[in-house]
Design a protein around this motif. Sequence first.
Motif, PDB file in Angstrom:
ATOM      1  N   CYS A 107       8.333   2.574 -10.923  1.00 33.96           N
ATOM      2  CA  CYS A 107       6.970   2.448  -9.858  1.00 33.96           C
ATOM      3  C   CYS A 107       7.504   1.173  -8.830  1.00 33.96           C
ATOM      4  CB  CYS A 107       5.714   2.026 -10.568  1.00 33.96           C
ATOM      5  SG  CYS A 107       5.531   3.448 -11.748  1.00 33.96           S
ATOM      6  N   ASP A 108       7.881   1.632  -7.598  1.00 34.41           N
ATOM      7  CA  ASP A 108       8.442   1.022  -6.618  1.00 34.41           C
ATOM      8  C   ASP A 108       7.617  -0.421  -6.331  1.00 34.41           C
ATOM      9  OD1 ASP A 108       9.377  -0.110  -4.343  1.00 34.41           O
ATOM     10  OD2 ASP A 108      10.750   1.701  -4.208  1.00 34.41           O
ATOM     11  N   GLY A 109       7.819  -1.788  -6.533  1.00 35.34           N
ATOM     12  CA  GLY A 109       6.934  -2.857  -6.005  1.00 35.34           C
ATOM     13  C   GLY A 109       5.812  -3.002  -6.954  1.00 35.34           C
ATOM     14  N   MET A 110       5.612  -2.300  -8.159  1.00 38.03           N
ATOM     15  CA  MET A 110       4.337  -2.261  -8.826  1.00 38.03           C
ATOM     16  C   MET A 110       3.852  -3.710  -9.319  1.00 38.03           C
ATOM     17  SD  MET A 110       2.937   0.312 -11.874  1.00 38.03           S
ATOM     18  CE  MET A 110       3.935   0.152 -13.188  1.00 38.03           C
ATOM     19  N   THR A 124       3.953   8.655  -0.478  1.00 39.22           N
ATOM     20  CA  THR A 124       2.975   7.605  -0.140  1.00 39.22           C
ATOM     21  C   THR A 124       1.939   7.569  -1.288  1.00 39.22           C
ATOM     22  OG1 THR A 124       1.507   9.244   0.776  1.00 39.22           O
ATOM     23  CG2 THR A 124       3.047   8.571   2.372  1.00 39.22           C
ATOM     24  N   VAL A 125       0.984   7.006  -0.991  1.00 40.60           N
ATOM     25  CA  VAL A 125      -0.110   6.697  -1.965  1.00 40.60           C
ATOM     26  C   VAL A 125      -0.801   7.977  -2.411  1.00 40.60           C
ATOM     27  CG1 VAL A 125      -0.373   4.335  -1.582  1.00 40.60           C
ATOM     28  CG2 VAL A 125      -1.779   5.952  -0.364  1.00 40.60           C
ATOM     29  N   ASN A 126      -0.708   9.209  -1.291  1.00 36.63           N
ATOM     30  CA  ASN A 126      -1.349  10.541  -1.430  1.00 36.63           C
ATOM     31  C   ASN A 126      -0.273  11.300  -2.096  1.00 36.63           C
ATOM     32  OD1 ASN A 126      -3.421   9.572   0.136  1.00 36.63           O
ATOM     33  ND2 ASN A 126      -2.086  10.068   1.945  1.00 36.63           N
ATOM     34  N   THR A 127       0.571  10.836  -2.908  1.00 33.54           N
ATOM     35  CA  THR A 127       1.728  11.846  -3.712  1.00 33.54           C
ATOM     36  C   THR A 127       0.924  12.451  -4.913  1.00 33.54           C
ATOM     37  OG1 THR A 127       3.821  11.958  -4.196  1.00 33.54           O
ATOM     38  CG2 THR A 127       2.839  10.075  -5.101  1.00 33.54           C
ATOM     39  N   ASN A 128       1.612  13.416  -5.410  1.00 35.36           N
ATOM     40  CA  ASN A 128       1.303  14.091  -6.603  1.00 35.36           C
ATOM     41  C   ASN A 128       2.205  13.439  -7.594  1.00 35.36           C
ATOM     42  OD1 ASN A 128       0.818  15.689  -8.590  1.00 35.36           O
ATOM     43  ND2 ASN A 128       0.458  17.571  -7.142  1.00 35.36           N
ATOM     44  N   VAL A 129       1.690  12.509  -8.263  1.00 38.10           N
ATOM     45  CA  VAL A 129       2.539  11.947  -9.374  1.00 38.10           C
ATOM     46  C   VAL A 129       2.841  12.861 -10.737  1.00 38.10           C
ATOM     47  CG1 VAL A 129       2.711   9.813 -10.749  1.00 38.10           C
ATOM     48  CG2 VAL A 129       1.653   9.743  -8.608  1.00 38.10           C
ATOM     49  N   VAL A 139       8.604   6.337  -7.909  1.00 43.27           N
ATOM     50  CA  VAL A 139       7.068   6.841  -7.143  1.00 43.27           C
ATOM     51  C   VAL A 139       6.917   5.433  -6.417  1.00 43.27           C
ATOM     52  CG1 VAL A 139       4.706   6.741  -8.005  1.00 43.27           C
ATOM     53  CG2 VAL A 139       6.363   7.637  -9.495  1.00 43.27           C
ATOM     54  N   LYS A 140       6.907   5.824  -5.164  1.00 38.95           N
ATOM     55  CA  LYS A 140       6.948   4.959  -4.220  1.00 38.95           C
ATOM     56  C   LYS A 140       5.669   3.914  -3.845  1.00 38.95           C
ATOM     57  CE  LYS A 140       8.808   3.077  -0.439  1.00 38.95           C
ATOM     58  NZ  LYS A 140       9.719   1.864  -0.450  1.00 38.95           N
ATOM     59  N   GLY A 141       4.332   4.930  -3.888  1.00 40.07           N
ATOM     60  CA  GLY A 141       3.174   4.410  -3.473  1.00 40.07           C
ATOM     61  C   GLY A 141       2.563   2.884  -3.621  1.00 40.07           C
ATOM     62  N   THR A 142       2.840   2.582  -4.777  1.00 39.30           N
ATOM     63  CA  THR A 142       2.780   1.040  -5.315  1.00 39.30           C
ATOM     64  C   THR A 142       3.272   0.046  -4.162  1.00 39.30           C
ATOM     65  OG1 THR A 142       4.611   1.493  -6.769  1.00 39.30           O
ATOM     66  CG2 THR A 142       2.063   1.405  -7.677  1.00 39.30           C
ATOM     67  N   ASP A 143       4.637   0.354  -3.648  1.00 41.07           N
ATOM     68  CA  ASP A 143       5.069  -0.522  -2.924  1.00 41.07           C
ATOM     69  C   ASP A 143       4.796  -0.544  -1.349  1.00 41.07           C
ATOM     70  OD1 ASP A 143       7.426  -2.568  -2.405  1.00 41.07           O
ATOM     71  OD2 ASP A 143       8.248  -0.999  -1.041  1.00 41.07           O
ATOM     72  N   LYS A 175      -2.880  -4.201   0.851  1.00 42.30           N
ATOM     73  CA  LYS A 175      -4.085  -3.615   0.369  1.00 42.30           C
ATOM     74  C   LYS A 175      -3.929  -3.469  -1.141  1.00 42.30           C
ATOM     75  CE  LYS A 175      -4.791  -0.630   4.442  1.00 42.30           C
ATOM     76  NZ  LYS A 175      -4.471   0.792   5.062  1.00 42.30           N
ATOM     77  N   PRO A 176      -4.604  -4.797  -1.654  1.00 44.01           N
ATOM     78  CA  PRO A 176      -4.601  -4.825  -3.197  1.00 44.01           C
ATOM     79  C   PRO A 176      -5.366  -3.772  -3.881  1.00 44.01           C
ATOM     80  CG  PRO A 176      -5.044  -6.899  -2.203  1.00 44.01           C
ATOM     81  CD  PRO A 176      -5.178  -5.654  -1.030  1.00 44.01           C
ATOM     82  N   LEU A 177      -6.628  -3.208  -3.306  1.00 41.36           N
ATOM     83  CA  LEU A 177      -7.311  -2.331  -3.965  1.00 41.36           C
ATOM     84  C   LEU A 177      -6.827  -0.944  -3.830  1.00 41.36           C
ATOM     85  CD1 LEU A 177     -11.012  -3.119  -2.979  1.00 41.36           C
ATOM     86  CD2 LEU A 177      -9.968  -3.146  -5.316  1.00 41.36           C
ATOM     87  N   GLU A 178      -5.992  -0.522  -2.772  1.00 39.31           N
ATOM     88  CA  GLU A 178      -5.219   0.684  -2.801  1.00 39.31           C
ATOM     89  C   GLU A 178      -4.135   0.662  -3.764  1.00 39.31           C
ATOM     90  OE1 GLU A 178      -2.720   2.637   0.812  1.00 39.31           O
ATOM     91  OE2 GLU A 178      -5.009   2.491   1.202  1.00 39.31           O
ATOM     92  N   LYS A 179      -3.614  -0.556  -3.918  1.00 35.57           N
ATOM     93  CA  LYS A 179      -2.371  -0.799  -5.156  1.00 35.57           C
ATOM     94  C   LYS A 179      -2.990  -0.224  -6.257  1.00 35.57           C
ATOM     95  CE  LYS A 179       1.448  -3.502  -6.509  1.00 35.57           C
ATOM     96  NZ  LYS A 179       2.413  -4.857  -6.087  1.00 35.57           N
TER      97      LYS A 179
END
Lengths: 445, 445
Positions: B11-14, B288-293, B314-318, B325-329
């Motif tokens: 999980c990229d940059g998690m 992106t964060v909208n991805t389908n994990v 999985v990229k969205g966390t990065d 955007k902490p809450l988005e993370k």
Amino acid sequence: MDVRKIILIVCDGMSDRAVKSLDGKTPLEYAHTPNLDKLAEIGCTGLLDILSPGVPPGSDSAHLALFGYEPEKYYPGRGAIEALGANIPVEDGVLACRFNLSTVVEKKVSEGVTLIVKDRRAGRISSEDARYLIECLQVKLNNFKDVKVKIIPNVEHRGILVIEGEGLSGDVSDSDPHEVESCVNRCEPLSNADNFQAAERTANIINEIVKSSYFLLKEHDINRLRIKRGLPAANIILPRGAGLVKKVDPFFKVWGLKAACIAKLALYKGVARYVGMDVYDVPEATGTVNTNVEAKFKMAVELLKKYDYVFVHVKGTDSASHDRKPLEKVKMIEKIDSAFKIILDEIVLPGKTVVALTSDHSTSCELGIHIGDPPALAVYAPDIVPDDVKQFNERAVLKGGLGRVKAVDLMKILLNYSCRAMEYGLKPNRETRLYRSTECSPLVI
Amino acid sequence: MDVRKIILIVCDGMSDRAVKSLDGKTPLEYAHTPNLDKLAEIGCTGLLDILSPGVPPGSDSAHLALFGYEPEKYYPGRGAIEALGANIPVEDGVLACRFNLSTVVEKKVSEGVTLIVKDRRAGRISSEDARYLIECLQVKLNNFKDVKVKIIPNVEHRGILVIEGEGLSGDVSDSDPHEVESCVNRCEPLSNADNFQAAERTANIINEIVKSSYFLLKEHDINRLRIKRGLPAANIILPRGAGLVKKVDPFFKVWGLKAACIAKLALYKGVARYVGMDVYDVPEATGTVNTNVEAKFKMAVELLKKYDYVFVHVKGTDSASHDRKPLEKVKMIEKIDSAFKIILDEIVLPGKTVVALTSDHSTSCELGIHIGDPPALAVYAPDIVPDDVKQFNERAVLKGGLGRVKAVDLMKILLNYSCRAMEYGLKPNRETRLYRSTECSPLVI
């Protein structure tokens, strides 16, 4: 992005082992240290392998590692460091040794006459007497075979031997046997010398200088007088720590930090000067257990206003250990702790600085020697994830979140917490920098 | 012996630091993650030094390390990786750079005219416009001095610059200054270049290409049109990440594992192709964060039927971290956690697979940059000795049983838990294999 400043506080030889007379506790565990514990609580802790697990560091190589310079690659020998510390200019490429004026007596053995060391410091001879004796040596040994020899006095029994010429090597053994009642060692090329021939030549020169020093000093008027007064004769110089002086990239170029050192003793100033730090002295500091730690920490607070990185060295913990005085060590630790309130209030709480607290090596106050146990480390940064460790001592930090890291990596860890570390693979300019830099070299069209 | 299959989920940059707006918790601590915590509880946890303590990794070098390839030795530069990711064939030995189509303006200084970067992505120019501009460059710059130049468009502002010829080197600095309002850098040979002369020659060629690109593009019809429409002109190409493309031993040869990669973005596909993995794309994934994990994890379950090793990225966390955007993370982490039920049910519970969960690096969602803090790691195998850690986050794993390990060692750790690791010293065939292999080369009598 707001980068942060960095302070590194090194309490020399503070970490230790379990001490019987302290109920099996270490001096750090035995001492009452609410302020150091506070740092451990809000920061993250661990163990610092100064050189390599189990290897007892010298203070000079240890500090090189703490400053991020791999000692295997950059350690220039004790002589060069001590010379720099005493502000004695030594040029790139010369061979430098530390030496002691010592007291020896002759002993007949089957092969001939050897010399037995009776006092490694010639009764801690005064700087004045030492100067007379060394000047005499300098005059007589100025040109020695095809090399130029400089014999430079420092404080009391201490001096620097500099040899200038072609084909020299630092890979030679010490003449100083490091123990009394031992015989003066023949200086020899190390078996793993990079250039064995040069090492052989250097060893021969040093042996000739040592022998000559004995014949020149043993009947010297000063020594006749000293013997009359019941003082040990300073009748030989015993070199050690030979090394070819070399330049290293300065701290600012390597880490991008304008750096200051606060230390009392020559050795620490020497390492700091070697890597190009500005060196500050605190008049109230003594380099002993009687030192004024508060004055040092106050100066650190001031220097952090104009420097990016401040290194503070406190010696007393090591001295008490070498003197095998556990309770004195405990007292010194409590003195540091009490002064540490200044660091907490003025540097940690404002939350803009990365703070690291450690030792350059552990010193056993039972054995009186440097030991290879990794010292305790605490690091604080405003956004660091703290571990559960709430005390700063060897036992508590065994569970620390930093785990066991190498001293030579500490600078990178601190740069990372100071938001200055550069992403691997980026090449913003011709220097492959480890830190963010605003320098650019514009393309002109 | 039944060997086990392996899945690595990155999980990229998690991983992150303590975030003020999350009550001093990290996004992983703040998020509700019962499924990730379950893995930590039944597995063993620790910290993963991706490159070296304190060094912020790029995503490309990080993945190389996670796949067991030492980046210092095998990192071919960003250009080669991106080309492979975009399925652009780059041959062994050529020089490849990543470049951006960017927007610059002229600025007069005493030395002449320099160029200031106003938009590093030329307003995220459309792939179509970019293709026109790059084709024009290709025609004009095809043969440049005695090298062959290929300027290859990729998606939007992205492209690959390939230079073919003798005496080239990847040890040159980036033209791209990586920040807007900075001047375009003169590409220069790195001071520690392996072959300084080749690096100098390469830097000169790149500078000429960059200058030519500006003169060819600034008056281009497409740019006139863009300016009319209020769009930034894409009037220069800014190369970075130069590297000589080289072949590495494929993953199967090194580790004996038939490997598949599930990733959306070119960079990750590029690293996977570089080491010879089969690359799969999930149509529902977006990078992106909208991805389908869930779709990714379902595909992983399928691929594990025919592969020995599956890597899921999985990229969205990065992305959420770079956008600060902490809450988005936190939301993205909870989305991953929810999908992770599939991994638990289909892969972990059957007890036949080794599972590793980590990040390629930590990314600070307060600072918006990659940081050098070691990410959290959890490893599960049916017979692993679990530690006491019951949560998957940076603070909890500080007490993890795996301690602090290097990313480049992870493959060996996973091979070991998969019962494939070979005893040190055994030499079953001419390859010094690290894994059990059924290959033999029979003695013929």
